[in-house]
Design a protein around this motif. Structure first.
Motif, PDB file in Angstrom:
ATOM      1  N   ALA A  64      -4.218  -2.817  -4.893  1.00 28.39           N
ATOM      2  CA  ALA A  64      -3.620  -1.477  -4.814  1.00 28.39           C
ATOM      3  C   ALA A  64      -3.650  -0.749  -6.159  1.00 28.39           C
ATOM      4  O   ALA A  64      -3.820   0.459  -6.199  1.00 28.39           O
ATOM      5  CB  ALA A  64      -2.189  -1.576  -4.289  1.00 28.39           C
TER       6      ALA A  64
ATOM      7  N   THR B  66       0.842  -1.202   0.000  1.00 29.52           N
ATOM      8  CA  THR B  66       0.000   0.000   0.000  1.00 29.52           C
ATOM      9  C   THR B  66       0.879   1.256   0.000  1.00 29.52           C
ATOM     10  O   THR B  66       0.648   2.188  -0.777  1.00 29.52           O
ATOM     11  CB  THR B  66      -0.915   0.019   1.248  1.00 29.52           C
ATOM     12  OG1 THR B  66      -1.604  -1.225   1.298  1.00 29.52           O
ATOM     13  CG2 THR B  66      -1.930   1.147   1.188  1.00 29.52           C
TER      14      THR B  66
ATOM     15  N   ASN C 132      -2.524  -8.310  -2.838  1.00 27.80           N
ATOM     16  CA  ASN C 132      -2.046  -7.007  -2.362  1.00 27.80           C
ATOM     17  C   ASN C 132      -1.839  -6.029  -3.515  1.00 27.80           C
ATOM     18  O   ASN C 132      -2.330  -4.901  -3.486  1.00 27.80           O
ATOM     19  CB  ASN C 132      -0.695  -7.160  -1.632  1.00 27.80           C
ATOM     20  CG  ASN C 132      -0.806  -7.918  -0.321  1.00 27.80           C
ATOM     21  OD1 ASN C 132      -1.891  -8.066   0.229  1.00 27.80           O
ATOM     22  ND2 ASN C 132       0.315  -8.400   0.177  1.00 27.80           N
TER      23      ASN C 132
END
Ligand code: NAI
Length: 249
Positions: A126, A73, A122
């Motif tokens: 993002a 992130t 992930n």
């Protein structure tokens, strides 16, 4: 955005092997490259950056663990602050921890699922927010021939790579209406550090199963990844391209 207009391309596992070859493929069009890796040191990443620099390419490399949600992130927020957009994500980071199942530790299972599958969640999540706003984007994730046919000693790896396929097809359906394409490439047996550790006998027995009679080069895979992210593949989403010399048909 046209391909000449300097796309922003993020490649995980971009320091060496298939990720490095993919970076070189995108360099041909003058893309702005963001590479991530988690090697023990910077040797391979620095070599890759030096080659890119000699080709006049603006590239940067980050040593980050892409299996960590907060790390990814933070990296993506930083990229978006500086570049204002992201056009391509290649989910290429991967590891093996081979062991027959009765001997496999919980740590070996978890490590492979975290790096090979959780990282794909992930990074994809993002990049999707900016891509949804842009109404454009391309995501390619590296699966494996092993996802389809299984492999002795690779229960963890095969599960992670089959997970990538289910994930790819699901997300492809969710974002197609915004012109974002999500695909996978499933390599066979490719000459990189990952396979260099295998005993000669194991390599020979694999090569015997490959109709084209040789291991693949990283470039063989990179070309398919690059093509999937080009306008020539504009009508492909939710697909898996097998690059395996005929090992699995
Ligand atoms: P490699 O071992 O040469 O390179 C792996 C890359 O992933 C390195 O840059 C490494 O730093 C990075 N990486 C590993 N863990 C990471 C983490 N936690 N965070 C960030 N980066 C991390 O591997 P290779 O052979 O180039 O493989 C690339 C992809 O293709 C992998 O997903 C692999 O599973 C897949 N693949 C490879 C095949 C082969 O025969 N080499 C066959 C089928 C799939």
């Amino acid at each position: 955005m046209g391909e000449e207009a300097s796309r922003v391309v993020m490649i995980t596992g971009g320091s060496r092997g298939i990720g490095r070859a993919t970076a070189y493929a995108f360099a041909e069009e003058g893309a702005r490259l963001v590479l991530a890796h988690y090697d023990p040191d910077e040797t391979a990443a620095e070599e890759t950056l030096a080659v890119l620099k000699s080709r006049g390419i603006a590239a940067e490399s980050h040593r980050v663990d892409v299996s960590s949600y907060p790390v990814v992130t933070a990296l993506l927020n930083d990229i978006l602050d500086r570049f204002g957009r992201i056009d391509v994500l290649v989910n290429n980071a991967g590891i093996t921890r081979d062991k027959i199942l009765v001997r496999m530790s919980e740590e070996e299972w978890d490590a492979v699922i975290q790096v090979n599958l959780k990282s794909v969640f992930n990074c994809t999540q993002a990049v999707l927010k900016p891509m949804l706003k842009q109404r454009s984007g391309c995501i390619v994730s590296l699966s494996s021939v092993v996802a389809e046919r299984g492999n002795f000693g690779q229960g963890n790896y095969a599960a992670s790579k089959a997970g990538v396929l289910g994930f790819t097809r699901s997300v492809a359906r969710e974002v197609a209406s915004r012109a974002i394409r999500v695909n996978a490439v499933a390599p066979g047996f490719i000459e990189t550090d990952m396979t260099a550790v295998l005993p000669e006998k194991v390599k020979e027995s694999f090569i015997e199963q490959i109709p084209l009679g040789r291991m693949g080069h990283p470039e063989d895979v990179a070309n398919a990844v690059y093509w999937l992210c080009s306008d020539k593949a504009a009508y492909l989403t939710g697909q898996v391209i097998h690059v395996n010399g005929g090992m699995y048909m």
